[in-house]
Motif scaffolding. Sequence first.
Motif, mmCIF file in Angstrom:
data_model
loop_
_atom_site.group_PDB
_atom_site.id
_atom_site.type_symbol
_atom_site.label_atom_id
_atom_site.label_comp_id
_atom_site.label_asym_id
_atom_site.label_seq_id
_atom_site.Cartn_x
_atom_site.Cartn_y
_atom_site.Cartn_z
ATOM 1 N N MET A 12 -2.187 3.356 -7.037
ATOM 2 C CA MET A 12 -1.907 2.053 -6.412
ATOM 3 C C MET A 12 -2.246 2.041 -4.915
ATOM 4 O O MET A 12 -1.979 1.061 -4.229
ATOM 5 C CB MET A 12 -0.421 1.710 -6.547
ATOM 6 N N GLU A 43 -10.142 -2.564 -1.167
ATOM 7 C CA GLU A 43 -8.707 -2.577 -1.449
ATOM 8 C C GLU A 43 -8.224 -3.889 -2.075
ATOM 9 O O GLU A 43 -7.543 -3.899 -3.088
ATOM 10 C CB GLU A 43 -7.939 -2.291 -0.151
ATOM 11 N N LYS A 56 -6.797 -4.665 -5.927
ATOM 12 C CA LYS A 56 -5.405 -5.062 -6.148
ATOM 13 C C LYS A 56 -5.286 -6.446 -6.790
ATOM 14 O O LYS A 56 -4.297 -6.733 -7.464
ATOM 15 C CB LYS A 56 -4.627 -4.997 -4.839
ATOM 16 N N PHE A 75 1.497 -4.828 -11.609
ATOM 17 C CA PHE A 75 2.271 -3.587 -11.489
ATOM 18 C C PHE A 75 3.743 -3.823 -11.808
ATOM 19 O O PHE A 75 4.283 -4.889 -11.570
ATOM 20 C CB PHE A 75 2.138 -3.023 -10.063
ATOM 21 N N TYR A 81 -2.474 -14.125 -5.055
ATOM 22 C CA TYR A 81 -3.456 -13.929 -6.124
ATOM 23 C C TYR A 81 -4.348 -15.148 -6.319
ATOM 24 O O TYR A 81 -3.864 -16.271 -6.403
ATOM 25 C CB TYR A 81 -2.740 -13.624 -7.438
ATOM 26 N N HIS A 96 8.173 -2.282 1.013
ATOM 27 C CA HIS A 96 6.885 -1.646 1.309
ATOM 28 C C HIS A 96 6.062 -1.498 0.031
ATOM 29 O O HIS A 96 4.858 -1.728 0.026
ATOM 30 C CB HIS A 96 7.085 -0.271 1.942
ATOM 31 N N MET A 130 4.784 -5.100 -0.981
ATOM 32 C CA MET A 130 3.729 -5.642 -0.116
ATOM 33 C C MET A 130 2.422 -4.863 -0.262
ATOM 34 O O MET A 130 1.348 -5.440 -0.261
ATOM 35 C CB MET A 130 4.184 -5.596 1.354
ATOM 36 N N ASN A 131 2.552 -3.543 -0.407
ATOM 37 C CA ASN A 131 1.344 -2.741 -0.502
ATOM 38 C C ASN A 131 0.720 -2.752 -1.892
ATOM 39 O O ASN A 131 -0.415 -2.337 -2.059
ATOM 40 C CB ASN A 131 1.625 -1.305 -0.063
ATOM 41 N N SER A 132 1.478 -3.207 -2.879
ATOM 42 C CA SER A 132 0.901 -3.317 -4.216
ATOM 43 C C SER A 132 0.237 -4.678 -4.403
ATOM 44 O O SER A 132 -0.658 -4.825 -5.225
ATOM 45 C CB SER A 132 1.985 -3.140 -5.279
ATOM 46 N N LEU A 133 0.692 -5.660 -3.647
ATOM 47 C CA LEU A 133 0.028 -6.970 -3.669
ATOM 48 C C LEU A 133 -1.316 -6.827 -2.945
ATOM 49 O O LEU A 133 -1.509 -5.898 -2.176
ATOM 50 C CB LEU A 133 0.905 -8.014 -2.959
ATOM 51 N N PRO A 134 -2.244 -7.750 -3.223
ATOM 52 C CA PRO A 134 -3.556 -7.608 -2.586
ATOM 53 C C PRO A 134 -3.552 -7.898 -1.079
ATOM 54 O O PRO A 134 -4.126 -8.869 -0.625
ATOM 55 C CB PRO A 134 -4.442 -8.587 -3.344
ATOM 56 N N TYR A 135 -2.861 -7.076 -0.329
ATOM 57 C CA TYR A 135 -2.899 -7.143 1.131
ATOM 58 C C TYR A 135 -3.246 -5.756 1.638
ATOM 59 O O TYR A 135 -2.909 -4.761 1.007
ATOM 60 C CB TYR A 135 -1.537 -7.542 1.704
ATOM 61 N N THR A 136 -3.894 -5.700 2.802
ATOM 62 C CA THR A 136 -4.134 -4.393 3.403
ATOM 63 C C THR A 136 -2.987 -4.096 4.367
ATOM 64 O O THR A 136 -2.258 -4.997 4.785
ATOM 65 C CB THR A 136 -5.453 -4.366 4.186
ATOM 66 N N ARG A 137 -2.862 -2.832 4.717
ATOM 67 C CA ARG A 137 -1.782 -2.465 5.634
ATOM 68 C C ARG A 137 -1.980 -3.129 6.987
ATOM 69 O O ARG A 137 -1.030 -3.494 7.668
ATOM 70 C CB ARG A 137 -1.728 -0.949 5.793
ATOM 71 N N GLU A 170 -3.225 -6.059 7.509
ATOM 72 C CA GLU A 170 -2.757 -7.444 7.421
ATOM 73 C C GLU A 170 -1.237 -7.529 7.474
ATOM 74 O O GLU A 170 -0.669 -8.451 8.078
ATOM 75 C CB GLU A 170 -3.234 -8.077 6.105
ATOM 76 N N SER A 229 -0.574 2.584 8.879
ATOM 77 C CA SER A 229 -1.533 2.990 7.856
ATOM 78 C C SER A 229 -1.368 4.466 7.484
ATOM 79 O O SER A 229 -1.842 4.897 6.449
ATOM 80 C CB SER A 229 -2.967 2.696 8.293
#
Lengths: 293, 202
Positions: free
Chosen positions: A50, A71, A75, A80, A104, B58, B61-68, B70, B198
């Motif tokens: 992940m 990334e 995702k 998940f 999404y 954490h 948020m990190n599993s959703l399609p966002y980068t750290r 962002e 990050s």
Amino acid sequence: MENVIELNNVTKSFKGFELKDLSISVKKGFVTGFIGGNGVGKSTTIKLIMNLLRPDSGEVSLFGMNYREHEKEIKQRIGFVFDNNILYENITLSEMKRIIKPAYKNWDDTIFQHYVNLFELPLKKQIKTFSKGMLMKASLTFALSHHAELIIMDEPTSGLDPIFRRELLDILHDIMQDGEKTIFFSTHITTDLDRIADYITFIHNGQHIFTKEHYKIEEDYAIVKGETNLLDRDTEREFIGIRRSNYGFEALTMNRQRTQNIFGNTVILEKPTLEDIMLYTKKGNDNYVESYS
Amino acid sequence: MLNLIRKDIVLQKNTLLILLPLLFLDSFLDGSRIYVGILFSIAIVMQSFATDEKPSVHYLMNSLPYTRKEIVSSKYAGACVFSFLVMLTILIGNLVVTKELVPWEQLLFIAGVVAVFISLAFPFSYLFKSQYLMIASIVLFVLYMIVVSKFIPDLNDRIREAVRTLLSLDHSLLYGGAVLSVILLYIFSWMLSVRIYSRKVF
């Protein structure tokens, strides 16, 4: 066959624990069950997949892309579910939806509503009032509402009652029907895997032991029962792990045919369960460690 | 990114609904707008930061399609939004009560102090946790008290004096310089936090 998840020679070490040179691939269109004892690296592996953790060395790629450059695209395509609650507790489910939905591109309100109705989830109650089962249902609803191609779940069935566990497995079975989706989930409850898993990936102490088609495991592995006097230094090598008792021995072999040829009719061969395989692998490894330490 | 800022506003809805009307009522009192403004801005910004500090958040948020990047950037941008809301409330409150606009220097001063605070607090909180901020500020406060009682007894007066002089100056160059350095500090702090976050393991 196309791989959705690929880990190539991934190493990640923490204090007192290490994933060593792990290479795993998960095939598209199938359910892969991910098994192993407590603390052998299942959750760490899922976190690496992940991108919650980064490997010390080695490559992690999903849908043929790496996290460094893609990334967000990756995702977008993952749903998940984690074993503990990761939803905000002080808001309602519909507020939670307002937070997750805009993330999404392919969010589908009809699917969301479908699962909310199916699971009888209250939209206007605070999430902290939800039971463990409801939290799991809510997480699953979010995971399934954006047409994810890959569903990753860490211990989704732990702490759930048997009825919902079956319902969950039925739902997973249903969403697999179009052949486009892939499910990768870790579990302790190996009987769950008998129902839906096409492949089994087994890790122990941070090392990949095998990834096999589920039916092949019963063909390759066998529980061997016989009298203790059959065991000597040479024959013991045939087994992964051995349990001795006053009445004889019980052992696990990973080469059923060979064992049959060696011992003939002096032993009884039985089909192993996944739990047997986990147990004897652990036993075998522990003995190995003992005899060399 | 906008989604993440909107998320913070949704989550702080109740805090805002309680604090902003309170701030509005405060306009009827003859208190210090500057101190109140700074206090309210920092309280709301840090409340919003602390809400997202649990490991579970954490993960989410990190599993959703966002980068750290962002995720961190949204906190810095969100802090500006919250401070803006506080200052807007002060502005409107004053307009209603005194029928006068708040001097822009005062608003600028609030914004500056809040920005400096955030520039220090965010990297600290990403590195450790915002709950240790309290301990850190108590340590600083004790040090300050020691300084006041042992070495510079009139430190409070001097600071008050300095603030007053700063606000009464109409030296546009000085203002420009101060604004620029605060902005630079804010940007530096943002880049530092992105780096810290990050590498964070949760």
